[in-house]
Scaffold this active site. Structure first.
Site, PDB file in Angstrom:
ATOM      1  N   CYS A  18      -1.571  -4.933   7.619  1.00 22.38           N
ATOM      2  CA  CYS A  18      -1.308  -3.433   8.314  1.00 22.38           C
ATOM      3  C   CYS A  18      -0.271  -3.519   9.598  1.00 22.38           C
ATOM      4  O   CYS A  18       0.280  -2.710   9.831  1.00 22.38           O
ATOM      5  CB  CYS A  18      -2.544  -2.482   8.621  1.00 22.38           C
ATOM      6  SG  CYS A  18      -3.613  -2.587   7.003  1.00 22.38           S
TER       7      CYS A  18
ATOM      8  N   CYS B 148       0.888  -1.132  -0.028  1.00 25.85           N
ATOM      9  CA  CYS B 148       0.090  -0.058   0.055  1.00 25.85           C
ATOM     10  C   CYS B 148       0.805   1.369  -0.108  1.00 25.85           C
ATOM     11  O   CYS B 148       0.475   2.268  -0.156  1.00 25.85           O
ATOM     12  CB  CYS B 148      -1.033   0.193   0.986  1.00 25.85           C
ATOM     13  SG  CYS B 148      -0.160   0.054   2.725  1.00 25.85           S
TER      14      CYS B 148
HETATM   15 FE1  FES Z   1      -1.297   0.297   4.335  1.00 24.37          FE
HETATM   16 FE2  FES Z   1      -2.878  -0.591   6.365  1.00 24.37          FE
HETATM   17  S1  FES Z   1      -3.565   0.093   4.180  1.00 24.37           S
HETATM   18  S2  FES Z   1      -0.966  -0.128   6.336  1.00 24.37           S
END
Ligand code: FES
Length: 122
Positions: A102, A33
């Site tokens: 995450c 992400c």
């Molecule tokens: Fe990136 Fe949670 S979406 S750490």
């Protein structure tokens, strides 16, 4: 979707910021992400006296960052190295399956900061 503890740590994160005279700093990024977490440690006599964090990431990343700082303060560096991503997620009463990745940032950043401390202080 999120537990009360996750919401509490997300809306009122503990130990946000940096430590000017930190003697261990760790930073990790989540490749999937692009979120980033940085942890600052103040270690004295092998005990983690203070921890601060800065997280540029989602709510789950902020909540796990906040929780890992609370869990690490007062621990020896050996005890803090034992803290796992799973343990941080459990301390928050769990994370949605899609958000478990995450939680990887939190303990990993802590471990990186400890590694940095050990490299600098033998
Ligand atoms: Fe990136 Fe949670 S979406 S750490």
């Amino acid at each position: 979707m999120y537990t009360d503890k996750v919401m509490d740590h997300f809306t009122n994160p503990r130990n946000v910021g940096s430590i000017d005279d930190a003697n261990g700093v760790g930073e990790v990024g989540n490749a999937s992400c692009g979120d980033i977490m940085k942890i600052y440690l103040k270690v004295e006599d092998n005990i983690i006296k203070d921890v601060k964090f800065k997280t540029f990431g989602c709510g789950a990343a902020i909540a796990t960052s906040s929780m890992v700082t609370e869990m690490a303060i007062g621990k020896t560096i050996e005890e803090a190295l034992e803290l796992s991503n799973q343990a941080v997620a459990e301390a928050l009463d769990g994370l949605p399956a899609k958000k478990m990745h995450c939680s990887n940032l939190a303990a990993d950043a802590l471990h990186e900061a400890i590694k940095n401390y050990k490299e600098a202080n033998g």
